[in-house]
Scaffold this motif. Structure first.
Motif, PDB file in Angstrom:
ATOM      1  N   LYS A  58       0.853  -1.142   0.029  1.00  0.00           N
ATOM      2  CA  LYS A  58      -0.013   0.100  -0.091  1.00  0.00           C
ATOM      3  C   LYS A  58       0.776   1.181  -0.023  1.00  0.00           C
ATOM      4  O   LYS A  58       1.797   1.264   0.626  1.00  0.00           O
ATOM      5  N   VAL A  59       0.576   2.187  -0.667  1.00  0.00           N
ATOM      6  CA  VAL A  59       1.230   3.660  -0.959  1.00  0.00           C
ATOM      7  C   VAL A  59       0.539   4.656  -0.169  1.00  0.00           C
ATOM      8  O   VAL A  59      -0.634   4.947  -0.686  1.00  0.00           O
ATOM      9  N   SER A  60       1.018   5.320   0.944  1.00  0.00           N
ATOM     10  CA  SER A  60       0.415   6.399   1.578  1.00  0.00           C
ATOM     11  C   SER A  60       1.200   7.459   1.603  1.00  0.00           C
ATOM     12  O   SER A  60       2.245   7.542   2.085  1.00  0.00           O
ATOM     13  N   VAL A  61       0.585   8.591   1.218  1.00  0.00           N
ATOM     14  CA  VAL A  61       1.370   9.764   1.039  1.00  0.00           C
ATOM     15  C   VAL A  61       0.603  10.737   2.280  1.00  0.00           C
ATOM     16  O   VAL A  61      -0.747  11.377   1.799  1.00  0.00           O
ATOM     17  N   ARG A  62       1.002  11.225   3.208  1.00  0.00           N
ATOM     18  CA  ARG A  62       0.343  11.973   4.255  1.00  0.00           C
ATOM     19  C   ARG A  62      -0.115  13.259   3.542  1.00  0.00           C
ATOM     20  O   ARG A  62       0.680  13.810   2.919  1.00  0.00           O
ATOM     21  N   GLY A  63      -1.282  13.772   3.541  1.00  0.00           N
ATOM     22  CA  GLY A  63      -1.885  15.020   3.150  1.00  0.00           C
ATOM     23  C   GLY A  63      -2.052  14.837   1.850  1.00  0.00           C
ATOM     24  O   GLY A  63      -2.751  15.764   1.243  1.00  0.00           O
ATOM     25  N   PHE A  64      -2.034  13.786   1.129  1.00  0.00           N
ATOM     26  CA  PHE A  64      -2.349  13.493  -0.442  1.00  0.00           C
ATOM     27  C   PHE A  64      -3.497  12.411  -0.435  1.00  0.00           C
ATOM     28  O   PHE A  64      -4.328  12.537  -1.050  1.00  0.00           O
TER      29      PHE A  64
ATOM     30  N   THR B 161      -8.058  13.203   3.739  1.00  0.00           N
ATOM     31  CA  THR B 161      -9.271  14.131   4.566  1.00  0.00           C
ATOM     32  C   THR B 161      -9.083  15.668   4.374  1.00  0.00           C
ATOM     33  O   THR B 161      -9.947  16.372   4.082  1.00  0.00           O
ATOM     34  N   GLN B 162      -7.744  15.996   4.238  1.00  0.00           N
ATOM     35  CA  GLN B 162      -7.367  17.414   3.833  1.00  0.00           C
ATOM     36  C   GLN B 162      -7.814  17.763   2.563  1.00  0.00           C
ATOM     37  O   GLN B 162      -8.544  18.887   2.135  1.00  0.00           O
ATOM     38  N   ILE B 163      -7.687  16.950   1.391  1.00  0.00           N
ATOM     39  CA  ILE B 163      -8.269  17.090   0.089  1.00  0.00           C
ATOM     40  C   ILE B 163      -9.717  16.990  -0.045  1.00  0.00           C
ATOM     41  O   ILE B 163     -10.300  17.937  -0.584  1.00  0.00           O
TER      42      ILE B 163
END
Length: 90
Positions: free
Chosen positions: A41-47, A83-85
Motif C-alpha cells: 500500500k502506498v500512503s502519502v500523508r496529506g495526499f 481528508t485534507q483534500i
C-alpha cells in the motif's frame, strides 16, 4: 490537467527546470507502480493512498443471446484521497 501541465505546475512551484520536474514525476509514478505490483500500500500523508483492489471471477449472462459466461478475476488500483483534500473540495 494533463501530464504536461502538471509538469509545468511542479516546475513552477518547486522553482526547478521542467526536465527535472518531468523526471521526478516519472520516478514517482514508477515507484508507486512498483510498490503496488509487489502488493504494498502506498500512503502519502496529506495526499492520499493507493491500494490494490481484488475482484473475483463472476458469472454473467450475455443479454442478447442469454449465453452464460465467466468474467475473469482481476486486480485494479484504488485511490483514496486524504481528508485534507476531501475537505478542501467542499
Amino acid at each position: 490537467m494533463n501530464k504536461t501541465e502538471l509538469i509545468k505546475s511542479i516546475a513552477t512551484g518547486a522553482n526547478v527546470p521542467q526536465a527535472v520536474a518531468g523526471k521526478v514525476l516519472t520516478a514517482l509514478q514508477e515507484s508507486i507502480e512498483n510498490a503496488l505490483m509487489h502488493g504494498e500500500k502506498v500512503s502519502v500523508r496529506g495526499f492520499g493512498s493507493f491500494t490494490i483492489s481484488e475482484h473475483s471471477a463472476r458469472r454473467f449472462h450475455h443479454p442478447a443471446t442469454g449465453e452464460k459466461l465467466m468474467a475473469a478475476a482481476f486486480r485494479t488500483v484504488r485511490f483514496t484521497p486524504s481528508t485534507q483534500i476531501k475537505s478542501s473540495l467542499n
